[in-house]
Write a protein that holds these residues in place. Structure first.
Motif, PDB file in Angstrom:
ATOM      1  N   ASN A  50       9.454  -8.601  35.513  1.00 14.40           N
ATOM      2  CA  ASN A  50       9.561  -8.353  36.950  1.00 14.40           C
ATOM      3  C   ASN A  50      11.032  -8.434  37.350  1.00 14.40           C
ATOM      4  O   ASN A  50      11.706  -9.417  37.056  1.00 14.40           O
ATOM      5  N   LYS A  51      11.512  -7.396  38.012  1.00 17.11           N
ATOM      6  CA  LYS A  51      12.878  -7.429  38.534  1.00 17.11           C
ATOM      7  C   LYS A  51      12.846  -7.063  40.004  1.00 17.11           C
ATOM      8  O   LYS A  51      12.612  -5.913  40.367  1.00 17.11           O
ATOM      9  N   ASP A  52      12.996  -8.101  40.830  1.00 17.10           N
ATOM     10  CA  ASP A  52      13.016  -7.920  42.282  1.00 17.10           C
ATOM     11  C   ASP A  52      11.768  -7.201  42.791  1.00 17.10           C
ATOM     12  O   ASP A  52      11.829  -6.356  43.690  1.00 17.10           O
ATOM     13  N   GLY A  53      10.622  -7.536  42.191  1.00 21.49           N
ATOM     14  CA  GLY A  53       9.352  -6.973  42.663  1.00 21.49           C
ATOM     15  C   GLY A  53       8.880  -5.742  41.924  1.00 21.49           C
ATOM     16  O   GLY A  53       7.724  -5.336  42.069  1.00 21.49           O
ATOM     17  N   ASP A  54       9.751  -5.126  41.138  1.00 19.67           N
ATOM     18  CA  ASP A  54       9.362  -3.970  40.328  1.00 19.67           C
ATOM     19  C   ASP A  54       9.061  -4.423  38.901  1.00 19.67           C
ATOM     20  O   ASP A  54       9.829  -5.194  38.305  1.00 19.67           O
ATOM     21  N   ILE A  55       7.939  -3.931  38.344  1.00 16.85           N
ATOM     22  CA  ILE A  55       7.552  -4.292  36.993  1.00 16.85           C
ATOM     23  C   ILE A  55       8.033  -3.214  36.022  1.00 16.85           C
ATOM     24  O   ILE A  55       7.709  -2.038  36.181  1.00 16.85           O
ATOM     25  N   PHE A  56       8.805  -3.638  35.024  1.00 23.27           N
ATOM     26  CA  PHE A  56       9.289  -2.731  33.990  1.00 23.27           C
ATOM     27  C   PHE A  56       8.501  -2.979  32.710  1.00 23.27           C
ATOM     28  O   PHE A  56       8.431  -4.113  32.229  1.00 23.27           O
ATOM     29  N   ILE A  57       7.905  -1.924  32.155  1.00 19.08           N
ATOM     30  CA  ILE A  57       7.004  -2.057  31.020  1.00 19.08           C
ATOM     31  C   ILE A  57       7.462  -1.177  29.864  1.00 19.08           C
ATOM     32  O   ILE A  57       7.692   0.021  30.033  1.00 19.08           O
ATOM     33  N   ASP A  58       7.598  -1.793  28.692  1.00 19.91           N
ATOM     34  CA  ASP A  58       7.846  -1.003  27.497  1.00 19.91           C
ATOM     35  C   ASP A  58       6.582  -0.195  27.191  1.00 19.91           C
ATOM     36  O   ASP A  58       5.474  -0.756  27.167  1.00 19.91           O
ATOM     37  N   PRO A  59       6.700   1.102  26.974  1.00 16.24           N
ATOM     38  CA  PRO A  59       5.513   1.942  26.713  1.00 16.24           C
ATOM     39  C   PRO A  59       4.646   1.465  25.548  1.00 16.24           C
ATOM     40  O   PRO A  59       3.456   1.809  25.483  1.00 16.24           O
ATOM     41  N   LYS A  60       5.205   0.654  24.642  1.00 15.99           N
ATOM     42  CA  LYS A  60       4.428   0.154  23.502  1.00 15.99           C
ATOM     43  C   LYS A  60       3.250  -0.709  23.951  1.00 15.99           C
ATOM     44  O   LYS A  60       2.270  -0.877  23.210  1.00 15.99           O
ATOM     45  N   PHE A  61       3.342  -1.275  25.156  1.00 17.67           N
ATOM     46  CA  PHE A  61       2.250  -2.112  25.669  1.00 17.67           C
ATOM     47  C   PHE A  61       1.106  -1.271  26.255  1.00 17.67           C
ATOM     48  O   PHE A  61       0.000  -1.772  26.428  1.00 17.67           O
ATOM     49  N   ILE A  62       1.361  -0.023  26.582  1.00 23.06           N
ATOM     50  CA  ILE A  62       0.419   0.771  27.376  1.00 23.06           C
ATOM     51  C   ILE A  62      -0.714   1.332  26.521  1.00 23.06           C
ATOM     52  O   ILE A  62      -0.487   1.927  25.463  1.00 23.06           O
TER      53      ILE A  62
END
Length: 303
Positions: free
Chosen positions: A114-126
């Motif tokens: 989480n960075k300032d309310g935005d979630i950043f996700i590595d595509p490997k998790f999806i």
């Protein structure tokens, strides 16, 4: 083993009254009128000043807590941290990646945070994307966890806000925190449980609350409720009365007790302390509220 069954929480909330409630995001020290350590009942701030050099969290720092216990000595503080906080940290680590700013959940070189309310996700998790409703489902591997250690981490929070004048009635709980073998066996046999889950996804509340039964109904005497933003955790205090009722697992529409008045259905899980949670795949689904950011993320990652 006593049969497990469900009891609607509507039968529970009317039996309880709030005793203590603190917002643990605000800096505050409780029990300043008590110099003797509440847990070991041995070290004293006045007589043993060298035993009280640390700030002892009532709710662990890993929850970004600023609530402290004045009457907890360094020896007990170190014991609880070494025995239970590592297990609790492993349990909460994936959740913290979604809630705590810049806390990176890392698994096999892949991260989400989480960075300032935005979630950043590595595509490997999806594992799945629904482009129409802008949802992304992710999968991670949960570690092996001893549910009793997680229970004890929550029990320590309950005792942190427990009435200091009634220490005698929770001596068995204190013994459990100091890893009394007989108490551990008793807990596993009676199959106490942890209730945890998510209610309001937009909640920013960070509270620790202790409730006490005020009726003669056949339900536990005390329960702890932790609200950690969108997630909640609940346990009943053990060894107090009517032990046979402790594996009656209530549904989690808490109405007045837990601020669920406007939530039609709470999502929850139950972890029984008789069990070791195995290493397994876990899933969570996130909904994007920003169409442009969602589309940019999909495009930039060729999804």
């Amino acid at each position: 083993m006593i049969k497990k069954e469900f009891i609607p929480i509507i039968e529970y909330y009317r039996n309880y009254r709030l005793l203590y409630k603190y917002d643990y995001s605000k800096k505050y020290t409780i029990w300043k009128n008590h110099s003797k350590c509440f847990y070991c009942n041995k070290n004293d701030r006045i007589k043993n000043k060298d035993k009280f050099n640390q700030e002892a969290h009532a709710v662990p720092n890993l929850l970004e807590s600023r609530l402290y216990n004045y009457d907890e000595c360094d020896e007990c503080n170190i014991h609880f941290a070494n025995c239970y906080e590592n297990e609790l940290s492993l349990f909460l680590n994936p959740i913290q990646g979604l809630l705590k700013n810049n806390h990176k959940f890392d698994q096999n070189g892949a991260r989400y945070y989480n960075k300032d309310g935005d979630i950043f996700i590595d595509p490997k998790f999806i594992t799945n994307i629904n482009y129409e409703i802008r949802t992304i489902t992710c999968e991670y591997t949960a570690p092996v966890l001893d549910n009793l250690d997680i229970y004890c981490a929550l029990l320590k929070m309950a005792l942190s806000v427990f009435d200091r004048e009634k220490r005698k009635i929770i001596q068995d709980s204190i013994d459990l925190l100091f890893r009394d073998f007989n108490k551990q066996i008793e807990m596993r046999f009676k199959n106490h449980f942890i209730l945890f889950g998510m209610n309001n996804e937009l909640s920013q509340k960070t509270t620790v609350s202790l409730y006490k039964r005020h009726t003669k109904e056949n339900c536990p005497l005390y329960f702890l409720f932790i609200q950690h933003r969108r997630f909640f955790y609940q346990i009943y205090l053990p060894f107090l009365s009517d032990e046979t009722i402790f594996n009656l697992a209530p549904a989690t529409i808490f109405d007045k007790v837990a601020d669920f008045q406007h939530i039609p259905k709470a999502r929850y899980e139950i972890k029984y302390v008789s069990e070791i949670s195995p290493k397994k795949k876990e899933n969570f689904t996130l909904v994007s509220t920003d169409k442009e950011k969602f589309e940019n993320y999909i495009k930039s990652n060729n999804l």
